[in-house]
Design a protein around this motif. Structure first.
Motif, PDB file in Angstrom:
ATOM      1  N   ILE A  93      47.561  -5.604   6.851  1.00 10.38           N
ATOM      2  CA  ILE A  93      48.209  -5.301   5.454  1.00 10.38           C
ATOM      3  C   ILE A  93      47.909  -4.134   5.039  1.00 10.38           C
ATOM      4  O   ILE A  93      46.511  -3.706   5.013  1.00 10.38           O
ATOM      5  N   HIS A  97      51.111  -1.453  -0.629  1.00  7.62           N
ATOM      6  CA  HIS A  97      52.268  -2.019  -0.339  1.00  7.62           C
ATOM      7  C   HIS A  97      52.612  -3.242  -0.968  1.00  7.62           C
ATOM      8  O   HIS A  97      53.624  -3.765  -1.562  1.00  7.62           O
ATOM      9  N   TYR A  98      51.535  -4.283  -0.790  1.00  6.47           N
ATOM     10  CA  TYR A  98      51.742  -5.818  -1.191  1.00  6.47           C
ATOM     11  C   TYR A  98      51.531  -5.688  -2.659  1.00  6.47           C
ATOM     12  O   TYR A  98      52.241  -6.332  -3.430  1.00  6.47           O
ATOM     13  N   THR A 115      54.822  -4.452  -4.097  1.00  3.25           N
ATOM     14  CA  THR A 115      56.129  -5.297  -4.056  1.00  3.25           C
ATOM     15  C   THR A 115      55.932  -6.595  -4.427  1.00  3.25           C
ATOM     16  O   THR A 115      56.755  -7.295  -4.864  1.00  3.25           O
ATOM     17  N   ARG A 116      54.355  -7.021  -4.638  1.00  2.00           N
ATOM     18  CA  ARG A 116      54.186  -8.286  -5.084  1.00  2.00           C
ATOM     19  C   ARG A 116      54.887  -9.449  -4.014  1.00  2.00           C
ATOM     20  O   ARG A 116      54.996 -10.709  -4.462  1.00  2.00           O
ATOM     21  N   HIS A 117      54.897  -9.117  -2.953  1.00  2.00           N
ATOM     22  CA  HIS A 117      55.607  -9.849  -1.930  1.00  2.00           C
ATOM     23  C   HIS A 117      54.509 -10.768  -1.087  1.00  2.00           C
ATOM     24  O   HIS A 117      53.586 -10.103  -0.482  1.00  2.00           O
ATOM     25  N   VAL A 118      54.496 -12.072  -1.114  1.00  2.00           N
ATOM     26  CA  VAL A 118      53.593 -12.845  -0.401  1.00  2.00           C
ATOM     27  C   VAL A 118      54.522 -13.291   1.101  1.00  2.00           C
ATOM     28  O   VAL A 118      55.294 -14.033   0.907  1.00  2.00           O
ATOM     29  N   ASP A 119      53.640 -12.956   2.376  1.00  2.00           N
ATOM     30  CA  ASP A 119      54.270 -13.515   3.351  1.00  2.00           C
ATOM     31  C   ASP A 119      53.224 -14.032   4.428  1.00  2.00           C
ATOM     32  O   ASP A 119      52.284 -14.216   3.634  1.00  2.00           O
ATOM     33  N   TRP A 133      49.843 -11.988   4.584  1.00  2.00           N
ATOM     34  CA  TRP A 133      49.225 -12.240   3.384  1.00  2.00           C
ATOM     35  C   TRP A 133      48.362 -13.536   3.214  1.00  2.00           C
ATOM     36  O   TRP A 133      47.300 -13.712   2.969  1.00  2.00           O
ATOM     37  N   ASP A 164      49.407 -17.087  -3.591  1.00  2.00           N
ATOM     38  CA  ASP A 164      49.927 -16.038  -4.282  1.00  2.00           C
ATOM     39  C   ASP A 164      49.152 -15.677  -5.446  1.00  2.00           C
ATOM     40  O   ASP A 164      48.990 -16.175  -6.662  1.00  2.00           O
ATOM     41  N   LEU A 166      49.240 -12.254  -6.128  1.00  2.00           N
ATOM     42  CA  LEU A 166      49.987 -10.972  -6.274  1.00  2.00           C
ATOM     43  C   LEU A 166      50.881 -11.085  -7.754  1.00  2.00           C
ATOM     44  O   LEU A 166      51.067 -10.189  -8.524  1.00  2.00           O
TER      45      LEU A 166
END
Length: 301
Positions: free
Chosen positions: A200, A204-205, A208-212, A215, A268, A270
């Motif tokens: 991670i 970047h996270y 982008t606020r991207h939960v994968d 994360w 989440d 983010l």
């Protein structure tokens, strides 16, 4: 005890307002305490909050601002030291100093706290969990130590480590909830080695606020670690008498409830600030205002 000093009374009033506005979980937990203990909780919290706000000011960690912010924090610390030896004109400092004196809170606790606050101006990353725990000794565990003389456990020595663990547990919950907010201040209160192990890049996270899945796996590990701290703290609850026990258990359950909500949100943190609604806090505090009693037919024979 009736307070006859108007400035001291004003200090406790302001401290209660600060606690209610900035820490509703602590506020509603403290509502279960008798008025004198409640005042002390508010006063110590307000002192710590004001110091924390100094180092959290926008731009405080920018190179051009660090020296001025450090000087401001030092002045505040010195004012508190003076307030412990003679009445101070600042109402909140006056109240905090009175509470520290009446509860006989060791000055060393405050020294460790201010040292941790000062480190926030120069240390913005923690490589390992041990490194983060070192910071939390002065920013969180020590708050648990400060609260022990206020809450008067039946066995202070046995209550010490659980109190420290609960302070750490509360702060780690804040750190996990506030990852984005802290990142925007230029800080990361999660171990860098944990981020790296999960692949991670926090910049970047947050951008982008991207939960994968990466994360979620990272956050699940942090939540498990946080719950272990609550487990370590729990034996201390039985050592807190009456209202003190109900107060701390309420705060503990509400804070741990944030972890439940983080999980329900799919980890989440983010795109949202996960929180326990105030109505839930009020309801739990209300249920615990009076200790539960077993009905007569349940009494052991």
């Amino acid at each position: 005890m009736t307070i006859t000093d108007p400035l001291l009374a004003e200090g406790y009033r302001r401290a209660a307002i600060i606690t209610r506005e900035r820490a509703t979980t602590y506020y509603w937990g403290a509502r279960l305490l008798p008025i004198e203990q409640r005042r002390h909780v508010h006063a110590i919290y307000a002192l710590c909050r004001i110091a924390d706000d100094i180092v959290d000011d926008e731009g405080a960690t920018q190179p051009q601002a660090v020296a001025a912010t450090a000087a401001r924090l030092t002045r505040f610390e010195e004012d508190f030291r003076r307030a412990r030896s003679s009445p101070h004109p600042d109402p909140v400092l006056r109240a905090a100093a009175r509470s520290a004196a009446e509860c006989d809170i060791d000055q060393g606790c405050f020294d460790r706290f201010f040292t941790a606050m000062r480190s926030d101006l120069t240390t913005t990353r923690y490589e390992t969990w041990a490194d983060l725990l070192g910071y939390m000794d002065g920013s969180a565990a020590v708050i648990g130590e400060m609260m022990l003389p206020v809450l008067r456990p039946t066995d202070p020595a046995a209550a010490l480590q659980p109190a420290r663990a609960l302070g750490d547990a509360f702060q780690l919950t804040n750190f996990l909830r506030d990852i984005v907010e802290d990142h925007q201040r230029g800080r990361a209160y999660v171990p860098q080695e944990d981020l790296a192990r999960h692949g991670i890049d926090l910049d970047h996270y947050v951008r982008t606020r991207h939960v994968d899945d990466r994360w979620r796996a990272f956050m699940a590990e942090q939540v498990d670690r946080n719950r272990a701290l609550y487990d370590e703290a729990d034996p201390g609850l039985a050592l807190l008498p009456g209202a003190a026990g109900r107060c701390v258990r309420t705060a503990r359950d509400l804070y741990a409830g944030i972890l439940d909500r983080i999980e329900l949100a799919g980890y989440d943190v983010l795109t949202q600030r996960v929180r326990v609604p105030t109505r839930t806090k009020v309801a739990l505090a209300a249920r615990r205002t009076v200790p539960r009693r077993r009905p007569p037919h349940a009494v052991a024979r």
